[in-house]
Design a protein around this motif. Structure first.
Motif, short mmCIF file in Angstrom:
data_model
loop_
_atom_site.label_atom_id
_atom_site.label_comp_id
_atom_site.label_asym_id
_atom_site.label_seq_id
_atom_site.Cartn_x
_atom_site.Cartn_y
_atom_site.Cartn_z
N PRO A 121 19.25 -102.80 -3.43
CA PRO A 121 18.88 -102.57 -4.84
C PRO A 121 17.58 -101.80 -5.02
O PRO A 121 17.18 -101.54 -6.16
CB PRO A 121 18.78 -103.99 -5.41
N CYS A 122 16.89 -101.47 -3.93
CA CYS A 122 15.62 -100.73 -4.05
C CYS A 122 15.88 -99.30 -4.50
O CYS A 122 16.96 -98.75 -4.30
CB CYS A 122 14.86 -100.75 -2.73
N LEU A 123 14.85 -98.69 -5.09
CA LEU A 123 15.01 -97.36 -5.67
C LEU A 123 13.69 -96.60 -5.62
O LEU A 123 12.62 -97.20 -5.78
CB LEU A 123 15.49 -97.48 -7.13
N SER A 124 13.78 -95.30 -5.34
CA SER A 124 12.60 -94.43 -5.40
C SER A 124 13.00 -93.08 -5.96
O SER A 124 13.85 -92.39 -5.40
CB SER A 124 11.98 -94.26 -4.00
N ARG A 125 12.38 -92.73 -7.08
CA ARG A 125 12.67 -91.43 -7.70
C ARG A 125 11.78 -90.31 -7.16
O ARG A 125 11.98 -89.15 -7.49
CB ARG A 125 12.50 -91.55 -9.22
N LEU A 126 10.79 -90.66 -6.36
CA LEU A 126 9.87 -89.67 -5.82
C LEU A 126 10.09 -89.41 -4.33
O LEU A 126 9.39 -88.59 -3.74
CB LEU A 126 8.41 -90.13 -6.05
N MET A 127 11.05 -90.10 -3.74
CA MET A 127 11.24 -90.00 -2.29
C MET A 127 11.57 -88.58 -1.86
O MET A 127 11.01 -88.06 -0.89
CB MET A 127 12.34 -90.95 -1.84
#
Length: 306
Positions: A98-104
């Motif tokens: 469920p983790c999320l990163s929009r800047l990865m």
């Protein structure tokens, strides 16, 4: 903990008799959270930036609750901690799925981390997700019912948590992390790495030669099976041809029998005609004889009368 702030905001809103929103929280809670979170950023007069790590306690571990849900719309990512990982001694207990990163995507790749970073991350995520699904299946049908490949994915998910997620006091850089990633991916068949390009597999992967030998054996077995199928098809074709010829012979014999029967019928019909003609001739003879007798009798009578 921003959950406590939001709970206090709901109590104040209720005391003011304001119109409630989702689950009793005020409608302006999104605006309040955005104003707090967006304080992080860059300073015009100084170098660098400010990163804010906000802590949320999800009520009943529900990520769809209004507090984590609205926070997810505002922030640039989320790190979710799992109780089941903490119970197993995985530190930090980060639940990857469920983790999320929009800047990865802006901070990885060639010149930043490494060229294979994106592909490896996608493959690890997909393989771990499949292993987690298989755990649920094992709890129902048991591990004995799984195929050999499914067992590899199950082992991959266990080792992923023990070797990759569990860091404790380890000082690990990105190169070490990518090295561990490739070691974990080497547990799976090379053909299953569908999210990694062949170039990166050849460059960074360390897959045993046994897998290539197994592939060669599988190809040979497939060829043998194909040859057997061809031979079986040929035999079936020959059998079908023989059966067809036998059927043709049977049909020809039946035709001959039918012809003999027709000839016999014709002969019997001719015999019947001959018999009928003989009967007709006999009736004609008897009629002519009867007529001649009558005429003779008439002549005798006439002579007697004379």
């Amino acid at each position: 903990d921003m959950t406590n702030y939001c709970e206090a905001l709901r109590e104040i809103s209720t005391a003011r008799e304001e119109v409630p929103g989702r689950r009793g929280y005020p409608g302006y809670m999104y605006t309040d959270l955005a104003q707090i979170y967006e304080r992080a950023g860059r300073l015009k007069s100084k170098k660098g930036s400010i990163t804010q790590l906000v802590i949320l306690t999800m009520p009943d571990d529900d990520i769809t609750h209004p507090i984590p849900d609205l926070t997810g719309y505002i922030t640039e990512g989320q790190i979710v901690l799992g109780r089941h990982l903490h119970r197993r001694g995985i530190i930090p207990p980060i639940d990857v799925l469920p983790c999320l990163s929009r800047l990865m995507n802006l901070g990885i790749g060639e010149g930043k981390t490494r060229e294979d970073h994106r592909n490896v991350a996608d493959q690890l995520y997909a393989s771990y997700a499949r292993g987690r699904d298989l755990r649920k299946l094992v709890s129902i049908i048991g591990e004995e019912a799984l195929s050999g490949q499914d067992r590899k994915y199950l082992k991959f998910s266990d080792d992923f948590e023990k070797l990759y997620l569990a860091q404790k006091d380890e000082d690990r850089d990105i190169e070490d992390t990518l090295k561990i990633s490739w070691e974990l991916l080497s547990m799976l068949p090379k053909s299953e790495l569908k999210r990694v390009s062949e170039e990166f597999i050849e460059k960074y992967g360390d897959f045993p030669k046994e897998e290539e030998e197994e592939k060669a054996k599988e190809e040979e077995a497939k060829k043998k099976e194909a040859e057997k199928e061809e031979e079986g098809a040929k035999e079936e074709g020959e059998e079908s041809e023989e059966a067809g010829e036998a059927k043709k012979a049977e049909t020809t014999e039946e035709g001959k029998v039918e012809e003999v029967g027709e000839v016999k019928k014709a002969e019997t019909a001719e015999e019947e005609k001959v018999e009928k003609e003989g009967k007709v001739e006999e009736t004609e003879k008897s009629e002519t004889e009867a007529k001649s007798e009558e005429e003779a009798k008439k002549e005798e009578k006439e002579e007697k009368e004379k």
